[in-house]
Scaffold this active site. Sequence first.
Site, mmCIF file in Angstrom:
data_model
loop_
_atom_site.group_PDB
_atom_site.id
_atom_site.type_symbol
_atom_site.label_atom_id
_atom_site.label_comp_id
_atom_site.label_asym_id
_atom_site.label_seq_id
_atom_site.Cartn_x
_atom_site.Cartn_y
_atom_site.Cartn_z
ATOM 1 N N GLU A 98 -8.308 52.576 17.124
ATOM 2 C CA GLU A 98 -6.951 52.241 17.542
ATOM 3 C C GLU A 98 -5.953 53.025 16.691
ATOM 4 O OE1 GLU A 98 -6.608 48.009 16.922
ATOM 5 O OE2 GLU A 98 -6.285 48.213 14.766
ATOM 6 N N ASP B 142 1.803 48.394 10.437
ATOM 7 C CA ASP B 142 1.858 49.383 11.530
ATOM 8 C C ASP B 142 3.151 50.193 11.505
ATOM 9 O OD1 ASP B 142 -0.455 47.964 12.361
ATOM 10 O OD2 ASP B 142 0.757 46.646 13.627
#
Length: 721
Positions: free
Chosen positions: A224, A51
């Site tokens: 997401e 991420d």
Amino acid sequence: MLKHVRAALRVALVAALAVGGLTAADGLQAPAAQAVGEDTFTNPIAPDTADPTIEFYDGNYYMVSTTWNNQVMMRKAPTLEGLGTTKPVTVYSDTNTGRNGNMWAPELKRLNGPNGWRWYLMYTMGVSGNYGTQHLQVIESAADDPMGPYTYKGRPLPIDDWNIDGSYLELNGELFMVWSEFAPDGLQSNYIARMTNPWTATGPLNILSQPVESWETIGQPVNEGPIALQHDGRTWITYSASFCGTADYQLGTLEYTGGDPVLAASWRKSDGPVFSQANGAYGTGHNDFFTSPDGTETWNLYHANPTADGGCSRQRTARAQIVTWRADGEPDFGVPQATTTPLAVPSGENGPITAQLEGARWNLVSRSTGQCATVSTDEDGAALVAGDCSSTRSRFVLDSTGDGYLRIVNAVSGKALGPASCSAAAGTALEQTPFRTTGCQQWSVAQTTGGWSTLTNRTSGKALTASGGALAQSAADGSAAQDWSLRPAGVVVVTSMVSGKALEVPGCSTTDGAILQQREYTAAACQSVTFTAAANGESEMHLGSAPEKCLAVTGGSSADSVAVTQGACGIAGSTWRLQVSGDGVVEFRNGASGKALDLSFCALADGTRVHQYSVLNNDCQRFRFSSVAVDPAAAPEIAAFATSRCVAGKAVVVASVRNADAATVAVSTTAGSYGSKSLTVAAGDSASASFNARTNALAAGSVQLTVPGATFTAAYPAKTC
């Protein structure tokens, strides 16, 4: 129903983590390697970097990624390769119940907020070990430095529901946030809302997109990781689709088509994924974008797994590749490249780069002369000379290249020091020029005796040497001329490398005996630190709440765990040797005991004592310095002259100014009893003022010329007309 879906997804996430082995990372740094001066790089950028978020700013890349714990850690380097070899530094840690674990999915963004230009980190945290308690959090930098220090601002969403993966969107003059949460129908969806400031959402919290296409539902239906991409007046949001535990975790896009951005109808979803597994890269999702150092290219930073069954684990690594643009204006993400494929570095990465780097300012104080290294102008090729330590031009940033060396960059000119023409010859003068990723502008630092250090050029192997007013490189000879005290210039904040918290005393007490501790940065006076010279190259340390006092080891003791307290200066235990490393972090050694300043048990909590302990060579004894105050204005680069002449039989004094600065300068000229005049001199221009003596003769004298930050005196000769 929603409760059961969320529970099922948490079970799936835990299983995916187990596949990858959620244990301590093998190492947050890549093996040591040449991290600068290369034309190509290979992915991955760094290990254990799921991420990832990244920005290039003022000469450095800054990258943050998921840590899984309660620390927000940042990497900083001038090259992508350097991000892999640099030492990550904690810029914030949180021990507050409810937001003390599971740090996921940060986004780093520079915004013009209520406090001016600041850096914001929006990330996900919850109760340690409980993935169902995740909520978005926001921290704000104290100044315009991505490394902080940071202060907690709050949860941006006014809800208690699970929410993750937040990021910012600037569109149509407004600020929005986008994030992921479970919709009422149980689908993990992307959401959007307006913001009143970078830590407060307002108005309706609307669904932006939902996982309804087959390519968005592999493993679990998931949308997401939304992140904005803007180019040529068009706006997209990329997002990650399908479950992170699968090889088919991939990117899709939403393009803004006009109308109110908080309405899903204002966005058009891509017909399919735009970036998917290929060439041994699996689960290619959760990305960010950055611009190349020269501003000409857009790059995609994403994470991927090395195996198809890697799961949502710590095997995921950050990888980068360029985004190109099709004839119709659409982004082309290409396909993920193999880790064996050399990729050209982002355009402009190798320089030349002139940038006023963020970071603490330092003076380089010569042992042999007591003067500081300085430059007199901003010009390319300006010589490094000995000069006044109080001059702003004597301030430098000691900035790590990411692989164990420092570049020494002038705080005013933004240019780096190296031998003239990159010569390796002894006696070569040093000069400032725009930074290029070659070794001749990189230096290693080593401690010698007391608080002194040597600075050795990476290419030539020769040491920075004071030789009268000039500074040059010469073969190492152990002389005082090669010893330098590296001393912070002006006010700094000292934070722990482990916790990101600032040194202070409780309640900013001004009394003797107040014990040194750490606390989250709040801009309190006692979190501002200054350093003054002591004997043998050492320094004394003063807090802004009691600047006349010093921080000393209690009683000058040499025992472990003895408190560092506020009190008298000039006593045993009050001096410190500052040892700067090639990673850009600092260790303290007490001048009396030789022992280290140490964060007790490496604890992260506010109020943890910072005391003296035996040298352990670990991160509990390493600190980072940052400057939160603006540098004093450097004196303009002007040359002043005066002469006398005859005009119509009368003596006249003429004062002239040449402005070599990059900005217009206001000059006040005074010629004693003959009066005063003001001049406005444009950059690169000259101007004169005349003063009539109203007599045919005048004695020799001088004219005073005053500019912001400096006063000059120019003499003129006697004149008889």
